[in-house]
Motif scaffolding. Sequence first.
Motif, PDB file in Angstrom:
ATOM      1  N   TYR A  17     -48.340 -28.067 -98.905  1.00  0.00           N
ATOM      2  CA  TYR A  17     -49.585 -28.166 -98.138  1.00  0.00           C
ATOM      3  C   TYR A  17     -49.540 -27.181 -96.962  1.00  0.00           C
ATOM      4  CZ  TYR A  17     -52.764 -29.811 -94.554  1.00  0.00           C
ATOM      5  OH  TYR A  17     -53.713 -29.853 -93.563  1.00  0.00           O
ATOM      6  N   TYR A  18     -48.452 -27.212 -96.202  1.00  0.00           N
ATOM      7  CA  TYR A  18     -48.293 -26.375 -95.014  1.00  0.00           C
ATOM      8  C   TYR A  18     -48.378 -24.886 -95.369  1.00  0.00           C
ATOM      9  CZ  TYR A  18     -46.042 -24.507 -90.789  1.00  0.00           C
ATOM     10  OH  TYR A  18     -45.749 -23.811 -89.648  1.00  0.00           O
ATOM     11  N   LYS A  19     -47.644 -24.486 -96.385  1.00  0.00           N
ATOM     12  CA  LYS A  19     -47.654 -23.080 -96.801  1.00  0.00           C
ATOM     13  C   LYS A  19     -49.029 -22.668 -97.322  1.00  0.00           C
ATOM     14  CE  LYS A  19     -42.740 -22.679 -97.938  1.00  0.00           C
ATOM     15  NZ  LYS A  19     -41.755 -22.461 -99.008  1.00  0.00           N
ATOM     16  N   SER A  20     -49.682 -23.559 -98.054  1.00  0.00           N
ATOM     17  CA  SER A  20     -51.009 -23.264 -98.582  1.00  0.00           C
ATOM     18  C   SER A  20     -52.023 -23.107 -97.448  1.00  0.00           C
ATOM     19  CB  SER A  20     -51.441 -24.388 -99.532  1.00  0.00           C
ATOM     20  OG  SER A  20     -52.736 -24.166-100.022  1.00  0.00           O
ATOM     21  N   ASN A  54     -47.799 -13.689 -96.995  1.00  0.00           N
ATOM     22  CA  ASN A  54     -47.169 -13.861 -98.308  1.00  0.00           C
ATOM     23  C   ASN A  54     -45.711 -13.407 -98.286  1.00  0.00           C
ATOM     24  OD1 ASN A  54     -49.253 -15.091 -99.855  1.00  0.00           O
ATOM     25  ND2 ASN A  54     -50.313 -13.133 -99.899  1.00  0.00           N
ATOM     26  N   THR A  55     -45.422 -12.329 -97.581  1.00  0.00           N
ATOM     27  CA  THR A  55     -44.048 -11.842 -97.449  1.00  0.00           C
ATOM     28  C   THR A  55     -43.183 -12.864 -96.717  1.00  0.00           C
ATOM     29  OG1 THR A  55     -44.805  -9.558 -97.437  1.00  0.00           O
ATOM     30  CG2 THR A  55     -42.601  -9.972 -96.554  1.00  0.00           C
ATOM     31  N   THR A  59     -56.470 -28.237 -98.073  1.00  0.00           N
ATOM     32  CA  THR A  59     -56.253 -27.060 -97.229  1.00  0.00           C
ATOM     33  C   THR A  59     -57.527 -26.221 -97.077  1.00  0.00           C
ATOM     34  OG1 THR A  59     -55.318 -25.854 -99.122  1.00  0.00           O
ATOM     35  CG2 THR A  59     -53.757 -26.910 -97.600  1.00  0.00           C
ATOM     36  N   LYS A  60     -58.391 -26.240 -98.081  1.00  0.00           N
ATOM     37  CA  LYS A  60     -59.679 -25.552 -97.934  1.00  0.00           C
ATOM     38  C   LYS A  60     -60.479 -26.184 -96.794  1.00  0.00           C
ATOM     39  CE  LYS A  60     -60.435 -23.741-102.570  1.00  0.00           C
ATOM     40  NZ  LYS A  60     -61.120 -23.946-103.854  1.00  0.00           N
ATOM     41  N   LYS A  61     -60.528 -27.507 -96.785  1.00  0.00           N
ATOM     42  CA  LYS A  61     -61.270 -28.209 -95.723  1.00  0.00           C
ATOM     43  C   LYS A  61     -60.628 -27.971 -94.369  1.00  0.00           C
ATOM     44  CE  LYS A  61     -63.473 -31.789 -98.378  1.00  0.00           C
ATOM     45  NZ  LYS A  61     -64.201 -33.006 -98.200  1.00  0.00           N
ATOM     46  N   ASP A  62     -59.308 -28.025 -94.312  1.00  0.00           N
ATOM     47  CA  ASP A  62     -58.629 -27.829 -93.030  1.00  0.00           C
ATOM     48  C   ASP A  62     -58.778 -26.397 -92.535  1.00  0.00           C
ATOM     49  OD1 ASP A  62     -57.917 -30.453 -92.654  1.00  0.00           O
ATOM     50  OD2 ASP A  62     -55.940 -30.221 -93.558  1.00  0.00           O
ATOM     51  N   ASN A  63     -58.815 -25.438 -93.440  1.00  0.00           N
ATOM     52  CA  ASN A  63     -59.044 -24.055 -93.035  1.00  0.00           C
ATOM     53  C   ASN A  63     -60.451 -23.903 -92.456  1.00  0.00           C
ATOM     54  OD1 ASN A  63     -58.324 -21.287 -92.731  1.00  0.00           O
ATOM     55  ND2 ASN A  63     -59.566 -20.821 -94.528  1.00  0.00           N
ATOM     56  N   SER A 110     -51.653 -26.337 -87.962  1.00  0.00           N
ATOM     57  CA  SER A 110     -50.876 -26.549 -89.200  1.00  0.00           C
ATOM     58  C   SER A 110     -49.687 -27.475 -88.961  1.00  0.00           C
ATOM     59  CB  SER A 110     -50.387 -25.221 -89.758  1.00  0.00           C
ATOM     60  OG  SER A 110     -51.470 -24.385 -90.044  1.00  0.00           O
ATOM     61  N   MET A 111     -48.988 -27.267 -87.854  1.00  0.00           N
ATOM     62  CA  MET A 111     -47.834 -28.120 -87.533  1.00  0.00           C
ATOM     63  C   MET A 111     -48.273 -29.555 -87.256  1.00  0.00           C
ATOM     64  SD  MET A 111     -45.074 -26.454 -87.918  1.00  0.00           S
ATOM     65  CE  MET A 111     -43.897 -27.536 -87.159  1.00  0.00           C
ATOM     66  N   SER A 112     -49.393 -29.714 -86.561  1.00  0.00           N
ATOM     67  CA  SER A 112     -49.862 -31.077 -86.282  1.00  0.00           C
ATOM     68  C   SER A 112     -50.227 -31.789 -87.583  1.00  0.00           C
ATOM     69  CB  SER A 112     -51.039 -31.069 -85.309  1.00  0.00           C
ATOM     70  OG  SER A 112     -52.206 -30.562 -85.915  1.00  0.00           O
ATOM     71  N   LYS A 113     -50.784 -31.061 -88.522  1.00  0.00           N
ATOM     72  CA  LYS A 113     -51.100 -31.658 -89.832  1.00  0.00           C
ATOM     73  C   LYS A 113     -49.821 -32.002 -90.599  1.00  0.00           C
ATOM     74  CE  LYS A 113     -55.577 -31.765 -90.192  1.00  0.00           C
ATOM     75  NZ  LYS A 113     -56.325 -32.942 -90.614  1.00  0.00           N
ATOM     76  N   PHE A 114     -48.844 -31.091 -90.571  1.00  0.00           N
ATOM     77  CA  PHE A 114     -47.590 -31.321 -91.288  1.00  0.00           C
ATOM     78  C   PHE A 114     -46.912 -32.608 -90.819  1.00  0.00           C
ATOM     79  CE2 PHE A 114     -43.005 -30.874 -91.899  1.00  0.00           C
ATOM     80  CZ  PHE A 114     -42.935 -30.531 -93.236  1.00  0.00           C
ATOM     81  N   TYR A 115     -46.935 -32.865 -89.521  1.00  0.00           N
ATOM     82  CA  TYR A 115     -46.275 -34.046 -88.964  1.00  0.00           C
ATOM     83  C   TYR A 115     -47.198 -35.258 -88.816  1.00  0.00           C
ATOM     84  CZ  TYR A 115     -42.191 -31.198 -88.094  1.00  0.00           C
ATOM     85  OH  TYR A 115     -41.086 -30.393 -88.265  1.00  0.00           O
TER      86      TYR A 115
END
Length: 144
Positions: free
Chosen positions: A42-45, A58-59, A85-89, A116-121
């Motif tokens: 999820y985080y990477k996406s 991507n690199t 992730t589409k919605k969060d973006n 992104s970090m707040s979502k991950f945790y």
Amino acid sequence: MYKLNAIILILIICSVSCNTSKKFVQKKQMKESFVYDFKMIYYKSLLKKAYNNSQEINTILLAEASGYGEIILSKEDYSLIDSLTKKDNEVIIKDSIDQVGRVSEGVQGKSILAFSMSKFYSKWLDGIAKERANIYLKERYIKD
């Protein structure tokens, strides 16, 4: 004869108990791995989407070795992650637009990493990942 039967009974109970606790530990470890992998994907996406799938992100993500070694998420999991992730973006983009003229120029723009970090945790993502893990485990252990 009584002692022999008692010893055999104890050995059977121990054997069943050991197998049950082994399976419990394996199941717990699989769930933890699944949850971590779900959240990491999820985080990477989200990072990819937020940085417009740039070559640079991507690199970085290709060089990053975090995650689970084997594929354990289903197509449905990946599809769910994609829609989340589409919605969060979209939220990141909207927040960025809403900041224009309301904050100093130095802090205008996307707050990708913090968001992104707040979502991950978050408990929200943790709950979704655990729910999906339970589905995965039911399917996996029904087959066994």
